[in-house]
Design a protein around this motif. Structure first.
Motif, PDB file in Angstrom:
ATOM      1  N   LEU A 156       0.830  -1.206   0.000  1.00 31.63           N
ATOM      2  CA  LEU A 156       0.000   0.000   0.000  1.00 31.63           C
ATOM      3  C   LEU A 156       0.863   1.255   0.000  1.00 31.63           C
ATOM      4  O   LEU A 156       0.575   2.216  -0.723  1.00 31.63           O
ATOM      5  N   ILE A 157       1.929   1.254   0.789  1.00 32.92           N
ATOM      6  CA  ILE A 157       2.843   2.407   0.825  1.00 32.92           C
ATOM      7  C   ILE A 157       3.447   2.646  -0.550  1.00 32.92           C
ATOM      8  O   ILE A 157       3.457   3.777  -1.051  1.00 32.92           O
ATOM      9  N   LEU A 158       3.920   1.594  -1.177  1.00 32.82           N
ATOM     10  CA  LEU A 158       4.536   1.735  -2.500  1.00 32.82           C
ATOM     11  C   LEU A 158       3.518   2.171  -3.546  1.00 32.82           C
ATOM     12  O   LEU A 158       3.828   2.955  -4.447  1.00 32.82           O
ATOM     13  N   ARG A 159       2.282   1.703  -3.431  1.00 31.16           N
ATOM     14  CA  ARG A 159       1.242   2.116  -4.373  1.00 31.16           C
ATOM     15  C   ARG A 159       0.907   3.593  -4.200  1.00 31.16           C
ATOM     16  O   ARG A 159       0.749   4.327  -5.189  1.00 31.16           O
ATOM     17  N   LEU A 160       0.791   4.049  -2.939  1.00 30.81           N
ATOM     18  CA  LEU A 160       0.500   5.461  -2.696  1.00 30.81           C
ATOM     19  C   LEU A 160       1.593   6.355  -3.275  1.00 30.81           C
ATOM     20  O   LEU A 160       1.306   7.391  -3.874  1.00 30.81           O
ATOM     21  N   VAL A 161       2.851   5.950  -3.114  1.00 26.69           N
ATOM     22  CA  VAL A 161       3.959   6.758  -3.623  1.00 26.69           C
ATOM     23  C   VAL A 161       3.991   6.732  -5.143  1.00 26.69           C
ATOM     24  O   VAL A 161       4.269   7.750  -5.783  1.00 26.69           O
ATOM     25  N   ARG A 162       3.682   5.582  -5.735  1.00 26.51           N
ATOM     26  CA  ARG A 162       3.693   5.473  -7.197  1.00 26.51           C
ATOM     27  C   ARG A 162       2.583   6.331  -7.803  1.00 26.51           C
ATOM     28  O   ARG A 162       2.790   6.996  -8.822  1.00 26.51           O
ATOM     29  N   GLU A 163       1.407   6.343  -7.191  1.00 27.64           N
ATOM     30  CA  GLU A 163       0.277   7.102  -7.741  1.00 27.64           C
ATOM     31  C   GLU A 163       0.338   8.588  -7.403  1.00 27.64           C
ATOM     32  O   GLU A 163      -0.320   9.388  -8.057  1.00 27.64           O
ATOM     33  N   ASN A 164       1.097   8.951  -6.374  1.00 24.58           N
ATOM     34  CA  ASN A 164       1.210  10.346  -5.952  1.00 24.58           C
ATOM     35  C   ASN A 164       2.686  10.700  -5.788  1.00 24.58           C
ATOM     36  O   ASN A 164       3.204  10.725  -4.669  1.00 24.58           O
ATOM     37  N   PRO A 165       3.375  10.985  -6.874  1.00 27.88           N
ATOM     38  CA  PRO A 165       4.825  11.190  -6.796  1.00 27.88           C
ATOM     39  C   PRO A 165       5.254  12.409  -5.990  1.00 27.88           C
ATOM     40  O   PRO A 165       6.390  12.484  -5.547  1.00 27.88           O
ATOM     41  N   SER A 166       4.365  13.355  -5.756  1.00 30.72           N
ATOM     42  CA  SER A 166       4.767  14.541  -5.000  1.00 30.72           C
ATOM     43  C   SER A 166       4.665  14.331  -3.492  1.00 30.72           C
ATOM     44  O   SER A 166       5.077  15.194  -2.726  1.00 30.72           O
ATOM     45  N   TRP A 167       4.130  13.204  -3.041  1.00 33.07           N
ATOM     46  CA  TRP A 167       3.992  12.944  -1.605  1.00 33.07           C
ATOM     47  C   TRP A 167       5.299  12.449  -1.030  1.00 33.07           C
ATOM     48  O   TRP A 167       5.956  11.568  -1.580  1.00 33.07           O
ATOM     49  N   GLY A 168       5.663  12.986   0.120  1.00 36.11           N
ATOM     50  CA  GLY A 168       6.813  12.505   0.866  1.00 36.11           C
ATOM     51  C   GLY A 168       6.378  11.448   1.873  1.00 36.11           C
ATOM     52  O   GLY A 168       5.200  11.096   1.969  1.00 36.11           O
ATOM     53  N   TYR A 169       7.331  10.966   2.654  1.00 36.23           N
ATOM     54  CA  TYR A 169       7.002   9.899   3.597  1.00 36.23           C
ATOM     55  C   TYR A 169       6.065  10.377   4.697  1.00 36.23           C
ATOM     56  O   TYR A 169       5.229   9.620   5.174  1.00 36.23           O
ATOM     57  N   ARG A 170       6.143  11.650   5.069  1.00 30.98           N
ATOM     58  CA  ARG A 170       5.231  12.154   6.116  1.00 30.98           C
ATOM     59  C   ARG A 170       3.794  12.234   5.604  1.00 30.98           C
ATOM     60  O   ARG A 170       2.849  11.956   6.333  1.00 30.98           O
ATOM     61  N   ARG A 171       3.607  12.630   4.360  1.00 35.62           N
ATOM     62  CA  ARG A 171       2.261  12.687   3.791  1.00 35.62           C
ATOM     63  C   ARG A 171       1.676  11.280   3.675  1.00 35.62           C
ATOM     64  O   ARG A 171       0.504  11.047   3.964  1.00 35.62           O
ATOM     65  N   VAL A 172       2.503  10.316   3.257  1.00 35.17           N
ATOM     66  CA  VAL A 172       2.050   8.927   3.158  1.00 35.17           C
ATOM     67  C   VAL A 172       1.671   8.426   4.539  1.00 35.17           C
ATOM     68  O   VAL A 172       0.644   7.771   4.715  1.00 35.17           O
ATOM     69  N   HIS A 173       2.477   8.758   5.547  1.00 37.81           N
ATOM     70  CA  HIS A 173       2.156   8.369   6.922  1.00 37.81           C
ATOM     71  C   HIS A 173       0.817   8.961   7.359  1.00 37.81           C
ATOM     72  O   HIS A 173       0.004   8.291   7.979  1.00 37.81           O
ATOM     73  N   GLY A 174       0.581  10.221   7.018  1.00 38.77           N
ATOM     74  CA  GLY A 174      -0.690  10.863   7.366  1.00 38.77           C
ATOM     75  C   GLY A 174      -1.876  10.191   6.695  1.00 38.77           C
ATOM     76  O   GLY A 174      -2.928  10.013   7.312  1.00 38.77           O
ATOM     77  N   GLU A 175      -1.726   9.829   5.438  1.00 38.31           N
ATOM     78  CA  GLU A 175      -2.816   9.152   4.726  1.00 38.31           C
ATOM     79  C   GLU A 175      -3.084   7.774   5.333  1.00 38.31           C
ATOM     80  O   GLU A 175      -4.236   7.350   5.441  1.00 38.31           O
ATOM     81  N   LEU A 176      -2.037   7.059   5.723  1.00 40.90           N
ATOM     82  CA  LEU A 176      -2.220   5.759   6.364  1.00 40.90           C
ATOM     83  C   LEU A 176      -2.922   5.922   7.714  1.00 40.90           C
ATOM     84  O   LEU A 176      -3.775   5.109   8.073  1.00 40.90           O
ATOM     85  N   ALA A 177      -2.565   6.975   8.445  1.00 42.90           N
ATOM     86  CA  ALA A 177      -3.222   7.232   9.728  1.00 42.90           C
ATOM     87  C   ALA A 177      -4.706   7.538   9.519  1.00 42.90           C
ATOM     88  O   ALA A 177      -5.555   7.111  10.301  1.00 42.90           O
ATOM     89  N   THR A 178      -5.017   8.260   8.439  1.00 45.31           N
ATOM     90  CA  THR A 178      -6.419   8.545   8.106  1.00 45.31           C
ATOM     91  C   THR A 178      -7.182   7.254   7.830  1.00 45.31           C
ATOM     92  O   THR A 178      -8.351   7.132   8.178  1.00 45.31           O
ATOM     93  N   LEU A 179      -6.506   6.286   7.220  1.00 47.44           N
ATOM     94  CA  LEU A 179      -7.133   4.997   6.934  1.00 47.44           C
ATOM     95  C   LEU A 179      -7.181   4.086   8.157  1.00 47.44           C
ATOM     96  O   LEU A 179      -7.750   2.996   8.098  1.00 47.44           O
ATOM     97  N   GLY A 180      -6.565   4.522   9.260  1.00 45.42           N
ATOM     98  CA  GLY A 180      -6.579   3.726  10.483  1.00 45.42           C
ATOM     99  C   GLY A 180      -5.445   2.721  10.579  1.00 45.42           C
ATOM    100  O   GLY A 180      -5.490   1.809  11.397  1.00 45.42           O
ATOM    101  N   ILE A 181      -4.417   2.897   9.766  1.00 49.55           N
ATOM    102  CA  ILE A 181      -3.268   1.994   9.780  1.00 49.55           C
ATOM    103  C   ILE A 181      -2.163   2.657  10.599  1.00 49.55           C
ATOM    104  O   ILE A 181      -1.718   3.750  10.278  1.00 49.55           O
ATOM    105  N   LYS A 182      -1.752   1.989  11.672  1.00 49.90           N
ATOM    106  CA  LYS A 182      -0.735   2.551  12.566  1.00 49.90           C
ATOM    107  C   LYS A 182       0.649   2.097  12.128  1.00 49.90           C
ATOM    108  O   LYS A 182       1.017   0.940  12.294  1.00 49.90           O
TER     109      LYS A 182
END
Length: 106
Positions: A27-53
């Protein structure tokens, strides 16, 4: 002698933090592939929104292990890419017609 034997048998089988689940890595790799401007903190925030710790450092480590460059180096959007992504909105604006209160068309 008894203490040493007990210490050997009670030692955890795998020392350290357990590995991240494969589905979360994917999921992390898919988010980064589909959203190339997102950094690791943005990906972490999106995962937290989805309820993934997952810790931000874990996301950073996964991206580093997979050889994904940091977001400023990945996110070079050209003018052509921007226009291509906004083409539907631009075409919709061309066919938009408004009528004012006094009857004029714009």
């Amino acid at each position: 002698m008894l203490k040493q034997r007990h210490a050997r048998t009670c030692r955890p089988k795998r020392p350290g933090r357990p590995p991240t689940v494969r589905s979360i890595r994917a999921l992390i790799l898919r988010l980064v592939r589909e959203n190339p401007s997102w950094g690791y903190r943005r990906v972490h925030g999106e995962l937290a929104t989805l309820g993934i710790k997952v810790a931000p450092s874990t996301v950073w480590e996964i991206l580093k292990q997979e050889g994904v460059a940091p977001s400023p180096e990945r996110a070079s959007v050209t003018w052509a890419d921007f226009l291509r992504s906004q083409a539907d909105a631009l075409l919709a604006c061309d066919f938009l017609e408004t009528v004012t209160l006094n009857g004029q068309r714009h």
